[in-house]
Motif scaffolding. Structure first.
Motif, PDB file in Angstrom:
ATOM      1  N   ILE A  47       0.781  -1.141   0.162  1.00 49.46           N
ATOM      2  CA  ILE A  47       0.022   0.040  -0.279  1.00 49.46           C
ATOM      3  C   ILE A  47       0.845   1.164  -0.086  1.00 49.46           C
ATOM      4  O   ILE A  47       1.932   1.233   0.295  1.00 49.46           O
ATOM      5  CB  ILE A  47      -1.015  -0.104   1.296  1.00 49.46           C
ATOM      6  N   GLY A  48       0.277   2.357  -0.506  1.00 49.43           N
ATOM      7  CA  GLY A  48       1.021   3.618  -0.818  1.00 49.43           C
ATOM      8  C   GLY A  48       2.199   3.642  -1.855  1.00 49.43           C
ATOM      9  O   GLY A  48       1.748   2.592  -2.764  1.00 49.43           O
ATOM     10  N   ALA A  49       2.799   4.726  -2.056  1.00 46.58           N
ATOM     11  CA  ALA A  49       3.455   4.997  -3.291  1.00 46.58           C
ATOM     12  C   ALA A  49       4.893   5.520  -3.048  1.00 46.58           C
ATOM     13  O   ALA A  49       5.118   6.008  -1.969  1.00 46.58           O
ATOM     14  CB  ALA A  49       2.660   5.747  -4.538  1.00 46.58           C
ATOM     15  N   GLY A  50       5.623   5.174  -3.869  1.00 48.71           N
ATOM     16  CA  GLY A  50       7.055   5.672  -3.780  1.00 48.71           C
ATOM     17  C   GLY A  50       8.009   5.450  -2.719  1.00 48.71           C
ATOM     18  O   GLY A  50       7.786   4.090  -2.168  1.00 48.71           O
ATOM     19  N   GLU A  51       8.711   6.093  -1.897  1.00 46.77           N
ATOM     20  CA  GLU A  51       9.457   6.107  -0.918  1.00 46.77           C
ATOM     21  C   GLU A  51       8.639   5.710   0.361  1.00 46.77           C
ATOM     22  O   GLU A  51       8.977   5.121   1.367  1.00 46.77           O
ATOM     23  CB  GLU A  51      10.449   6.879  -0.663  1.00 46.77           C
ATOM     24  N   SER A  52       7.188   6.075   0.217  1.00 41.69           N
ATOM     25  CA  SER A  52       6.448   5.894   1.458  1.00 41.69           C
ATOM     26  C   SER A  52       5.722   4.892   1.416  1.00 41.69           C
ATOM     27  O   SER A  52       4.762   4.240   2.238  1.00 41.69           O
ATOM     28  CB  SER A  52       5.302   6.913   1.458  1.00 41.69           C
ATOM     29  N   ALA A  53       5.817   3.939   0.242  1.00 41.45           N
ATOM     30  CA  ALA A  53       5.145   2.500   0.195  1.00 41.45           C
ATOM     31  C   ALA A  53       5.450   1.651   1.380  1.00 41.45           C
ATOM     32  O   ALA A  53       6.752   1.633   1.684  1.00 41.45           O
ATOM     33  CB  ALA A  53       5.019   1.750  -1.061  1.00 41.45           C
ATOM     34  N   ARG A  54       4.473   0.726   1.701  1.00 40.55           N
ATOM     35  CA  ARG A  54       4.787  -0.204   2.853  1.00 40.55           C
ATOM     36  C   ARG A  54       4.142  -1.374   2.261  1.00 40.55           C
ATOM     37  O   ARG A  54       3.435  -1.867   1.595  1.00 40.55           O
ATOM     38  CB  ARG A  54       4.129   0.229   3.954  1.00 40.55           C
ATOM     39  N   GLU A  55       5.000  -2.625   2.819  1.00 42.70           N
ATOM     40  CA  GLU A  55       4.517  -4.102   2.374  1.00 42.70           C
ATOM     41  C   GLU A  55       4.504  -4.819   3.547  1.00 42.70           C
ATOM     42  O   GLU A  55       5.095  -5.057   4.647  1.00 42.70           O
ATOM     43  CB  GLU A  55       5.709  -4.659   1.483  1.00 42.70           C
ATOM     44  N   PHE A  56       3.569  -5.843   3.365  1.00 41.23           N
ATOM     45  CA  PHE A  56       3.149  -6.667   4.564  1.00 41.23           C
ATOM     46  C   PHE A  56       2.709  -7.970   4.027  1.00 41.23           C
ATOM     47  O   PHE A  56       2.745  -8.165   2.648  1.00 41.23           O
ATOM     48  CB  PHE A  56       1.814  -6.070   5.433  1.00 41.23           C
ATOM     49  N   TRP A  57       1.984  -8.992   4.723  1.00 40.40           N
ATOM     50  CA  TRP A  57       1.668 -10.093   4.275  1.00 40.40           C
ATOM     51  C   TRP A  57       0.713 -10.742   5.261  1.00 40.40           C
ATOM     52  O   TRP A  57       0.287 -10.231   6.380  1.00 40.40           O
ATOM     53  CB  TRP A  57       2.636 -11.339   4.120  1.00 40.40           C
ATOM     54  N   PHE A  58      -0.152 -11.818   4.467  1.00 37.82           N
ATOM     55  CA  PHE A  58      -1.090 -12.328   5.527  1.00 37.82           C
ATOM     56  C   PHE A  58      -1.245 -13.670   4.857  1.00 37.82           C
ATOM     57  O   PHE A  58      -0.828 -13.761   3.756  1.00 37.82           O
ATOM     58  CB  PHE A  58      -2.497 -11.736   5.648  1.00 37.82           C
ATOM     59  N   GLN A  59      -1.906 -14.598   5.900  1.00 37.78           N
ATOM     60  CA  GLN A  59      -2.041 -16.108   5.355  1.00 37.78           C
ATOM     61  C   GLN A  59      -3.626 -16.252   5.550  1.00 37.78           C
ATOM     62  O   GLN A  59      -4.239 -15.909   6.440  1.00 37.78           O
ATOM     63  CB  GLN A  59      -1.536 -17.084   6.383  1.00 37.78           C
ATOM     64  N   THR A  60      -4.186 -16.679   4.501  1.00 36.96           N
ATOM     65  CA  THR A  60      -5.539 -17.246   4.283  1.00 36.96           C
ATOM     66  C   THR A  60      -5.742 -18.541   5.167  1.00 36.96           C
ATOM     67  O   THR A  60      -4.795 -19.253   5.342  1.00 36.96           O
ATOM     68  CB  THR A  60      -6.153 -17.290   3.053  1.00 36.96           C
ATOM     69  N   PRO A  61      -6.913 -18.881   5.884  1.00 37.49           N
ATOM     70  CA  PRO A  61      -7.351 -19.925   6.601  1.00 37.49           C
ATOM     71  C   PRO A  61      -7.507 -21.267   5.566  1.00 37.49           C
ATOM     72  O   PRO A  61      -7.515 -20.931   4.468  1.00 37.49           O
ATOM     73  CB  PRO A  61      -8.608 -19.555   7.178  1.00 37.49           C
ATOM     74  N   PRO A  62      -7.517 -22.398   6.288  1.00 34.60           N
ATOM     75  CA  PRO A  62      -7.906 -23.506   5.372  1.00 34.60           C
ATOM     76  C   PRO A  62      -9.016 -23.561   4.824  1.00 34.60           C
ATOM     77  O   PRO A  62      -9.992 -22.922   5.243  1.00 34.60           O
ATOM     78  CB  PRO A  62      -7.256 -24.539   6.159  1.00 34.60           C
ATOM     79  N   LYS A  63      -9.373 -24.402   3.942  1.00 32.88           N
ATOM     80  CA  LYS A  63     -10.716 -24.706   3.503  1.00 32.88           C
ATOM     81  C   LYS A  63     -11.714 -24.999   4.595  1.00 32.88           C
ATOM     82  O   LYS A  63     -11.247 -25.761   5.507  1.00 32.88           O
ATOM     83  CB  LYS A  63     -10.885 -25.789   2.195  1.00 32.88           C
ATOM     84  N   ILE A  64     -13.032 -24.611   4.598  1.00 31.58           N
ATOM     85  CA  ILE A  64     -13.880 -24.686   5.450  1.00 31.58           C
ATOM     86  C   ILE A  64     -14.348 -26.395   5.592  1.00 31.58           C
ATOM     87  O   ILE A  64     -14.644 -26.980   4.422  1.00 31.58           O
ATOM     88  CB  ILE A  64     -15.115 -24.141   5.359  1.00 31.58           C
ATOM     89  N   GLU A  65     -13.836 -27.102   6.595  1.00 33.43           N
ATOM     90  CA  GLU A  65     -14.074 -28.538   6.630  1.00 33.43           C
ATOM     91  C   GLU A  65     -14.063 -28.880   8.264  1.00 33.43           C
ATOM     92  O   GLU A  65     -13.281 -28.287   8.912  1.00 33.43           O
ATOM     93  CB  GLU A  65     -13.139 -29.421   5.728  1.00 33.43           C
TER      94      GLU A  65
END
Length: 502
Positions: A162-180
C-alpha cells in the motif's frame, strides 16, 4: 505320518496366534476406550459443577498501568511523506476467502489501491478501495482507507503493498484452510487492551503464541478517557500500536462500551462514530443489517459476534438476525460454534456483576439449544472460566433461580484482562460460586487451538509482570460431536458387548 505332525503343530500354533491377535486387539481397543473415558472425565464438558473450582491466590507486583507516552517507540510513525499507518485487516466475507485491508494516510488521501500477490515484491493483482474521514469534537481524522481483496485461495500466503514511492509499505497475511470439519486452526482471544505497558506485554506475548487470528472481545483504545482533540489522537496511537500484528493477521472485531463515544456535552451524539469509521466488519455477508453484529466461518469454526450495547430483546434486528444465523449453522462443516460479545453473561467478579443478565435471559436458551461450545467476553478486567452450566429453567415463583450443570450448555470465558489504564478488577465474590471453574485478576490473553472436529486445547496465559506464564489450561470436547457420541452410545450395544470382553 512323519510330516502330518509338524503340519498339525503349525495349525495349532497358527490358531493360537490368531486367538492371541484377536485377544490382543480386544485388549488394545478396550484399553483405548478406557483411556478415552479417562480423558473424557478430564474434559470440561463432563466435569460436574463445582468440582475442582479454583480461585488463584497469585498476587502481581506493580507494573505500569498508565498509558504509554505518545513519544514512545510503540507508537512510531512510519517514515516517508503521507506513509500509510494504522494498518489492520479483518475477514472480508462469510467463508474466509476475502480480507478487508484498512489504513490511514495522515496528510492527504493518496491512493486507495492495494497491490498483492503470492510472491514477495511481485504483485500481479490489485484492488481499488475507498477512503473517508470524520470529525470528532475538535479532532479531524486522517484519510481512512478500506479495500476488499476477494476471491483468495485457501491456505495461501499473500504479500501486499500500500502507498506509493518511498512511502510505500509492504506486509503479508495467510488465508485460512478450506472450511471442513477437521481443519485445524489457532485463535487468540484478547480484550480490553488499551495502550499501557501491560497492553504491550499482552500483545507481544500473543505474537509469540502461534495464534493465527484474534477474536477481540471489545474495548480497543480507551481513547474516550481523553477529551477534545486527544480522543482522536489516542485512536491514532492505538492503531499504530497494534499494527505490528493487525497488519499480518485478521482481528475479528466486537465493540465494547469504550467504543460508544457518546459525548453530548461536546456535541457528539452518534454512538460508535470513531469505531465504525475505522474498523469495518463483513456484516452484509451474513445477512446482518448492522456492522456491530455479524458472523463468519473460518476453518472448522462458526463465529458469531454480538453487540452488548445494541437492542437485543424480542423482535429487534439483532434478535431476529441471531435466530436466523443460528438456524444456518452447519455443524457437519463447522463443528465448532463460538460466540463473541463484550459483557459476560456469567461472572463472579463484583465489578459489572450481572450486567449481562438481560442478554442471558434473551439468548441463553438458544445457546443451549444449538449447543454453542464457547462464549468469549471481556468488560471485567480479570480472567474467569466457567463450567458448562445454564439457568434456562429460572423460575422465581418456584425459587429455581440458580445455574445448574448442563452438558449442552456453553463454557463462558471472560478475557477482559488485556492491560488497559483502568487497572484490574481484583475483587471477586466470596465464596466462589459453584459455576466458576477458575478465576484470577491478572493481565493476559487466551489461546484456543482447534485440533480437529472433536478436540481443542485452550490456554490462558498470564502476564507475570512482563513475563508470560501459562496458568489455566483445558481440553474441550466439541459439543456437537459429544452429543452425537452420547446418542450413539445409547443406541449401540456393541461397545458394551465387545469392548469390555477382555
Amino acid at each position: 505320518m512323519g510330516s502330518g505332525r509338524p503340519r498339525s503343530c503349525r495349525r495349532l500354533f497358527n490358531s493360537l496366534v490368531e486367538q492371541g491377535n484377536l485377544r490382543l486387539k480386544t485388549i488394545v481397543m478396550g484399553s483405548l476406550f478406557l483411556i478415552f473415558i479417562l480423558i473424557n472425565s478430564f474434559l470440561l464438558s463432563s466435569a460436574p459443577i463445582g468440582r475442582a473450582k479454583k480461585a488463584s491466590t497469585f498476587i502481581r507486583s506493580e507494573w505500569p498501568s498508565d498509558d504509554i507516552p505518545l513519544g514512545h517507540e510503540a507508537f512510531a510513525i512510519p517514515k516517508g511523506y503521507n506513509a500509510p499507518q494504522q494498518v489492520h485487516i479483518t475477514q472480508g466475507d462469510y467463508d474466509g476467502k476475502a480480507v478487508i485491508i484498512s489504513w490511514v494516510t495522515p496528510e492527504e488521501p493518496g491512493s486507495s489501491k492495494v497491490q498483492y500477490g503470492k510472491l514477495g515484491h511481485q504483485y500481479d493483482l490489485s484492488a481499488e478501495g475507498t477512503w473517508s474521514n470524520y470529525t470528532f469534537c475538535k479532532y479531524n481524522s486522517g484519510y481512512i482507507h478500506h479495500c476488499l481483496l476477494d476471491g483468495l485461495e485457501y491456505s495461501t500466503k499473500y504479500f501486499y503493498k500500500i502507498g506509493a514511492g518511498e512511502s510505500a509499505r509492504e506486509f503479508w497475511f495467510q488465508t485460512p484452510p478450506k472450511i471442513e470439519p477437521d481443519a485445524a486452526y489457532t485463535f487468540g482471544i484478547v480484550g480490553d487492551l488499551g495502550q499501557t505497558f501491560n497492553s504491550l506485554s499482552t500483545l507481544e506475548h500473543y505474537m509469540q503464541s502461534g495464534g493465527q487470528t484474534v477474536l477481540f472481545v471489545g474495548d480497543l483504545s480507551y481513547a474516550d478517557a481523553y477529551r477534545d482533540n486527544d480522543i482522536g489522537i489516542r485512536w491514532d496511537s492505538w492503531g499504530r500500536f497494534v499494527e505490528r500484528n493487525t497488519a499480518y493477521q485478521p482481528w475479528i472485531w466486537s465493540a465494547g462500551n469504550h467504543e460508544i463515544d457518546y459525548m453530548p456535552d461536546v456535541g457528539e451524539i452518534r454512538p460508535f462514530k470513531s469505531y465504525l469509521n475505522r474498523y469495518p466488519t463483513p456484516f452484509l455477508a451474513s445477512g446482518s443489517t448492522n456492522p456491530l453484529w455479524y458472523a463468519i466461518r473460518r476453518a472448522s469454526a462458526h463465529i458469531i459476534v454480538l453487540s452488548s450495547y445494541s437492542p437485543f430483546v424480542t423482535y429487534t434486528p439483532q434478535w431476529i438476525w441471531l435466530r436466523q444465523e443460528l438456524s444456518k449453522v452447519n455443524r457437519e462443516q463447522t463443528p465448532w460454534l463460538f460466540v463473541v460479545m463484550h459483557v459476560p453473561m456469567y461472572s463472579s467478579n463484583d465489578v459489572h456483576f450481572m450486567e449481562g443478565e438481560s442478554m442471558r435471559v434473551a439468548f441463553e436458551s438458544w445457546f443451549v439449544q444449538y449447543k454453542v461450545d464457547l462464549i468469549f467476553a471481556g468488560h471485567v478486567h480479570a480472567y474467569e472460566r466457567s463450567y458448562r452450566i445454564s439457568n434456562i429453567h429460572n423460575d422465581v415463583s418456584t425459587r429455581a433461580c440458580f445455574p445448574v450443570p448442563d452438558k449442552s450448555a456453553p463454557v463462558y470465558i471472560t478475557v477482559g484482562d488485556g492491560g488497559n489504564q483502568e487497572g484490574l478488577a481484583g475483587k471477586f465474590r466470596d465464596p466462589q460460586p459453584n459455576y466458576s471453574a477458575f478465576r484470577e485478576a491478572s493481565y493476559g490473553h487466551s489461546i484456543l487451538e482447534i485440533k480437529n472436529r472433536t478436540h481443542a486445547i485452550y490456554r490462558w496465559v498470564r502476564n507475570d509482570d512482563g513475563k508470560k506464564v501459562p496458568t489455566d489450561s483445558v481440553v474441550f470436547l466439541n459439543q456437537y460431536w459429544a452429543s452425537n457420541l452420547r446418542q450413539r452410545r445409547l443406541k449401540n450395544h456393541w461397545w458394551k458387548n465387545h469392548i469390555f470382553a477382555f
